[in-house]
Design a protein around this motif. Structure first.
Motif, short mmCIF file in Angstrom:
data_model
loop_
_atom_site.label_atom_id
_atom_site.label_comp_id
_atom_site.label_asym_id
_atom_site.label_seq_id
_atom_site.Cartn_x
_atom_site.Cartn_y
_atom_site.Cartn_z
N PHE A 158 0.86 -1.17 0.00
CA PHE A 158 0.00 0.00 0.00
C PHE A 158 0.89 1.22 0.00
O PHE A 158 1.90 1.26 0.69
CB PHE A 158 -0.89 0.02 1.27
CG PHE A 158 -1.86 -1.11 1.35
CD1 PHE A 158 -3.09 -1.02 0.71
CD2 PHE A 158 -1.55 -2.25 2.06
CE1 PHE A 158 -4.00 -2.07 0.79
CE2 PHE A 158 -2.44 -3.30 2.15
CZ PHE A 158 -3.67 -3.21 1.51
N ASN A 159 0.53 2.22 -0.76
CA ASN A 159 1.24 3.49 -0.73
C ASN A 159 2.71 3.34 -1.12
O ASN A 159 3.60 3.84 -0.45
CB ASN A 159 1.12 4.12 0.67
CG ASN A 159 1.55 5.57 0.69
OD1 ASN A 159 1.57 6.23 -0.34
ND2 ASN A 159 1.92 6.05 1.86
N GLU A 160 2.95 2.65 -2.21
CA GLU A 160 4.33 2.41 -2.66
C GLU A 160 5.07 3.70 -2.97
O GLU A 160 6.29 3.76 -2.86
CB GLU A 160 4.33 1.49 -3.89
CG GLU A 160 5.70 1.01 -4.25
CD GLU A 160 5.67 -0.11 -5.27
OE1 GLU A 160 6.72 -0.37 -5.85
OE2 GLU A 160 4.62 -0.72 -5.48
N GLY A 161 4.36 4.75 -3.30
CA GLY A 161 5.00 6.04 -3.61
C GLY A 161 5.39 6.83 -2.37
O GLY A 161 5.89 7.94 -2.48
N SER A 162 5.16 6.28 -1.18
CA SER A 162 5.54 6.90 0.10
C SER A 162 4.88 8.24 0.35
O SER A 162 5.46 9.11 0.98
CB SER A 162 7.07 7.04 0.20
OG SER A 162 7.66 5.77 0.15
N ALA A 163 3.65 8.42 -0.11
CA ALA A 163 2.91 9.65 0.19
C ALA A 163 2.46 9.60 1.65
O ALA A 163 2.37 8.54 2.26
CB ALA A 163 1.70 9.77 -0.73
N ASP A 164 2.19 10.74 2.24
CA ASP A 164 1.75 10.84 3.63
C ASP A 164 0.24 10.55 3.68
O ASP A 164 -0.59 11.44 3.81
CB ASP A 164 2.06 12.25 4.17
CG ASP A 164 1.79 12.37 5.65
OD1 ASP A 164 1.44 11.36 6.28
OD2 ASP A 164 1.91 13.49 6.16
N ILE A 165 -0.12 9.25 3.56
CA ILE A 165 -1.51 8.82 3.52
C ILE A 165 -1.78 7.87 4.67
O ILE A 165 -1.11 6.85 4.82
CB ILE A 165 -1.82 8.11 2.17
CG1 ILE A 165 -1.57 9.06 0.99
CG2 ILE A 165 -3.25 7.59 2.16
CD1 ILE A 165 -1.65 8.39 -0.37
N ASP A 166 -2.77 8.22 5.50
CA ASP A 166 -3.18 7.34 6.60
C ASP A 166 -3.91 6.13 6.05
O ASP A 166 -4.48 6.17 4.95
CB ASP A 166 -4.08 8.09 7.58
CG ASP A 166 -3.37 9.22 8.30
OD1 ASP A 166 -2.13 9.19 8.37
OD2 ASP A 166 -4.06 10.12 8.78
N PHE A 167 -3.91 5.05 6.82
CA PHE A 167 -4.59 3.81 6.43
C PHE A 167 -5.41 3.33 7.62
O PHE A 167 -4.91 3.32 8.75
CB PHE A 167 -3.53 2.76 6.04
CG PHE A 167 -4.09 1.42 5.70
CD1 PHE A 167 -4.69 1.20 4.48
CD2 PHE A 167 -4.01 0.37 6.60
CE1 PHE A 167 -5.20 -0.05 4.16
CE2 PHE A 167 -4.52 -0.88 6.29
CZ PHE A 167 -5.11 -1.08 5.06
N ASN A 214 4.27 7.95 11.58
CA ASN A 214 4.86 6.63 11.35
C ASN A 214 4.61 5.66 12.51
O ASN A 214 5.53 5.04 13.03
CB ASN A 214 6.36 6.74 11.08
CG ASN A 214 6.64 7.50 9.81
OD1 ASN A 214 6.01 7.27 8.79
ND2 ASN A 214 7.57 8.43 9.87
N ALA A 233 0.28 7.87 9.12
CA ALA A 233 1.41 8.06 8.21
C ALA A 233 2.27 9.27 8.59
O ALA A 233 3.47 9.26 8.41
CB ALA A 233 0.92 8.20 6.78
#
Length: 179
Positions: free
Chosen positions: A19-28, A46, A43
Protein backbone atom coordinates in the motif's frame (compact mmCIF):
# COMPACT_ATOMS: atom_id res chain seq x y z
CA UNK A 1 -4.26 -19.62 -7.37
CA UNK A 2 -5.73 -21.36 -4.37
CA UNK A 3 -8.90 -23.41 -4.18
CA UNK A 4 -10.99 -22.94 -1.05
CA UNK A 5 -11.77 -26.03 1.05
CA UNK A 6 -14.89 -27.75 -0.21
CA UNK A 7 -15.39 -25.32 -3.09
CA UNK A 8 -14.45 -25.16 -6.72
CA UNK A 9 -13.96 -21.39 -6.61
CA UNK A 10 -10.40 -20.29 -7.34
CA UNK A 11 -8.85 -17.19 -5.74
CA UNK A 12 -5.67 -15.38 -6.63
CA UNK A 13 -3.55 -14.73 -3.54
CA UNK A 14 -0.65 -12.38 -4.25
CA UNK A 15 2.72 -13.10 -2.70
CA UNK A 16 2.98 -9.49 -1.51
CA UNK A 17 0.65 -6.51 -1.20
CA UNK A 18 2.09 -3.00 -0.99
CA UNK A 19 0.00 0.00 0.00
CA UNK A 20 1.24 3.49 -0.73
CA UNK A 21 4.33 2.41 -2.66
CA UNK A 22 5.00 6.04 -3.61
CA UNK A 23 5.54 6.90 0.10
CA UNK A 24 2.91 9.65 0.19
CA UNK A 25 1.75 10.84 3.63
CA UNK A 26 -1.51 8.82 3.52
CA UNK A 27 -3.18 7.34 6.60
CA UNK A 28 -4.59 3.81 6.43
CA UNK A 29 -7.55 2.59 8.48
CA UNK A 30 -9.40 -0.71 8.98
CA UNK A 31 -12.86 -0.63 10.55
CA UNK A 32 -14.57 -3.37 12.54
CA UNK A 33 -18.25 -3.74 13.33
CA UNK A 34 -18.02 -1.56 16.44
CA UNK A 35 -14.80 0.42 15.96
CA UNK A 36 -14.19 2.89 13.14
CA UNK A 37 -10.47 2.87 14.01
CA UNK A 38 -9.86 -0.77 14.86
CA UNK A 39 -6.47 -0.48 13.10
CA UNK A 40 -5.09 2.93 12.17
CA UNK A 41 -1.74 3.65 10.55
CA UNK A 42 -0.79 7.28 11.22
CA UNK A 43 1.41 8.06 8.21
CA UNK A 44 2.40 11.50 9.50
CA UNK A 45 3.88 10.06 12.73
CA UNK A 46 4.86 6.63 11.35
CA UNK A 47 3.02 4.60 13.98
CA UNK A 48 0.15 2.14 14.33
CA UNK A 49 -2.72 2.81 16.70
CA UNK A 50 -5.29 0.20 17.67
CA UNK A 51 -8.67 1.57 18.82
CA UNK A 52 -8.27 5.24 17.92
CA UNK A 53 -6.94 7.58 15.24
CA UNK A 54 -4.97 9.70 17.73
CA UNK A 55 -1.91 8.43 19.58
CA UNK A 56 -1.44 8.21 23.32
CA UNK A 57 0.99 11.14 23.45
CA UNK A 58 3.97 8.97 24.41
CA UNK A 59 5.01 8.33 20.81
CA UNK A 60 5.44 4.54 20.62
CA UNK A 61 5.42 2.86 17.22
CA UNK A 62 2.54 0.60 18.36
CA UNK A 63 -0.16 2.09 20.59
CA UNK A 64 -3.32 0.57 22.06
CA UNK A 65 -5.97 3.12 23.06
CA UNK A 66 -9.41 2.39 24.60
CA UNK A 67 -11.90 3.72 27.13
CA UNK A 68 -12.23 0.42 29.00
CA UNK A 69 -10.23 -2.63 30.07
CA UNK A 70 -9.62 -3.59 26.43
CA UNK A 71 -6.66 -1.13 26.47
CA UNK A 72 -4.34 -4.06 27.00
CA UNK A 73 -1.95 -6.29 25.13
CA UNK A 74 -2.65 -9.96 25.71
CA UNK A 75 -0.06 -12.62 24.94
CA UNK A 76 -1.05 -16.28 25.28
CA UNK A 77 0.92 -19.45 24.64
CA UNK A 78 -0.81 -22.81 24.50
CA UNK A 79 1.73 -25.64 24.57
CA UNK A 80 2.09 -28.91 26.43
CA UNK A 81 5.50 -28.03 27.90
CA UNK A 82 7.06 -25.79 30.55
CA UNK A 83 7.32 -22.75 28.25
CA UNK A 84 5.19 -19.66 28.70
CA UNK A 85 4.30 -16.56 26.76
CA UNK A 86 6.85 -13.78 26.63
CA UNK A 87 7.58 -10.16 25.99
CA UNK A 88 11.09 -9.70 24.68
CA UNK A 89 13.13 -6.51 24.88
CA UNK A 90 16.60 -6.23 23.38
CA UNK A 91 19.25 -3.64 22.66
CA UNK A 92 22.58 -3.29 20.89
CA UNK A 93 25.15 -0.53 20.39
CA UNK A 94 24.68 -0.91 16.62
CA UNK A 95 23.66 2.08 14.54
CA UNK A 96 21.35 0.11 12.24
CA UNK A 97 18.76 -2.66 12.47
CA UNK A 98 20.52 -6.03 12.54
CA UNK A 99 23.82 -4.60 13.81
CA UNK A 100 24.75 -6.60 16.93
CA UNK A 101 27.49 -4.33 18.32
CA UNK A 102 28.10 -5.41 21.94
CA UNK A 103 26.41 -3.47 24.74
CA UNK A 104 28.43 -2.10 27.66
CA UNK A 105 28.28 -2.21 31.45
CA UNK A 106 25.46 0.06 32.64
CA UNK A 107 23.54 0.09 29.35
CA UNK A 108 19.75 -0.21 29.69
CA UNK A 109 18.49 -3.15 27.61
CA UNK A 110 14.80 -2.48 28.16
CA UNK A 111 12.30 -0.91 30.52
CA UNK A 112 8.69 -1.19 31.57
CA UNK A 113 7.28 2.15 32.72
CA UNK A 114 3.95 3.47 34.00
CA UNK A 115 2.76 7.02 33.29
CA UNK A 116 -0.28 8.90 34.59
CA UNK A 117 -2.34 11.88 33.53
CA UNK A 118 -1.41 14.79 35.81
CA UNK A 119 -3.97 17.31 34.55
CA UNK A 120 -1.54 18.64 31.95
CA UNK A 121 -0.46 15.58 29.94
CA UNK A 122 0.49 11.93 30.38
CA UNK A 123 4.25 12.38 30.33
CA UNK A 124 4.73 12.04 34.11
CA UNK A 125 6.32 8.73 35.03
CA UNK A 126 5.30 7.12 38.34
CA UNK A 127 7.51 4.05 38.29
CA UNK A 128 9.58 1.74 36.14
CA UNK A 129 11.44 -1.54 36.02
CA UNK A 130 14.71 -1.39 34.13
CA UNK A 131 16.90 -4.22 32.82
CA UNK A 132 20.58 -3.27 32.56
CA UNK A 133 23.98 -4.75 31.80
CA UNK A 134 25.82 -5.43 35.09
CA UNK A 135 29.38 -6.31 34.10
CA UNK A 136 31.32 -6.96 30.92
CA UNK A 137 29.41 -8.87 28.22
CA UNK A 138 31.13 -11.46 26.06
CA UNK A 139 30.18 -14.19 23.59
CA UNK A 140 26.95 -15.74 24.97
CA UNK A 141 27.58 -13.99 28.33
CA UNK A 142 25.24 -11.16 29.39
CA UNK A 143 25.56 -10.18 33.09
CA UNK A 144 22.42 -8.33 34.10
CA UNK A 145 20.63 -6.47 36.86
CA UNK A 146 17.06 -5.34 37.43
CA UNK A 147 16.24 -2.00 39.03
CA UNK A 148 12.91 -0.83 40.41
CA UNK A 149 12.38 2.94 40.32
CA UNK A 150 9.75 5.36 41.65
CA UNK A 151 9.10 9.11 41.62
CA UNK A 152 8.70 11.12 44.83
CA UNK A 153 5.50 13.07 45.51
CA UNK A 154 6.06 16.51 44.00
CA UNK A 155 8.96 15.24 41.90
CA UNK A 156 9.56 14.41 38.26
CA UNK A 157 12.77 12.37 38.49
CA UNK A 158 12.97 8.60 38.88
CA UNK A 159 14.92 7.26 41.85
CA UNK A 160 16.21 3.71 42.13
CA UNK A 161 14.52 2.01 45.11
CA UNK A 162 15.57 -1.62 44.70
CA UNK A 163 18.23 -3.50 42.73
CA UNK A 164 18.88 -7.16 42.02
CA UNK A 165 22.45 -7.46 40.74
CA UNK A 166 24.07 -10.13 38.56
CA UNK A 167 25.04 -12.17 41.65
CA UNK A 168 21.42 -12.27 42.83
CA UNK A 169 22.04 -9.85 45.68
CA UNK A 170 19.10 -7.58 46.54
CA UNK A 171 19.53 -4.03 47.72
CA UNK A 172 16.62 -1.94 48.92
CA UNK A 173 17.64 1.70 48.91
CA UNK A 174 21.15 0.53 47.95
CA UNK A 175 22.76 0.58 44.49
CA UNK A 176 25.59 -1.73 45.67
CA UNK A 177 23.91 -4.61 47.54
CA UNK A 178 26.17 -6.52 49.90
CA UNK A 179 26.06 -10.24 50.38
Amino acid sequence: MVAGAGTSRMEFIPAETVFNEGSADIDFRIESNGDANCFFMDANNNNIILGNNTGDGLGGKLQVVAVDSSAAIAVHRASADTGGAGIYLSSSRGASVGDDTVVQDGDTLGSIAAFGADGTDRNSIAGSISFQVDGTPGGNDMPGRITFNTTLDGGVTQHERMRINNAGRVGIGETTPLG
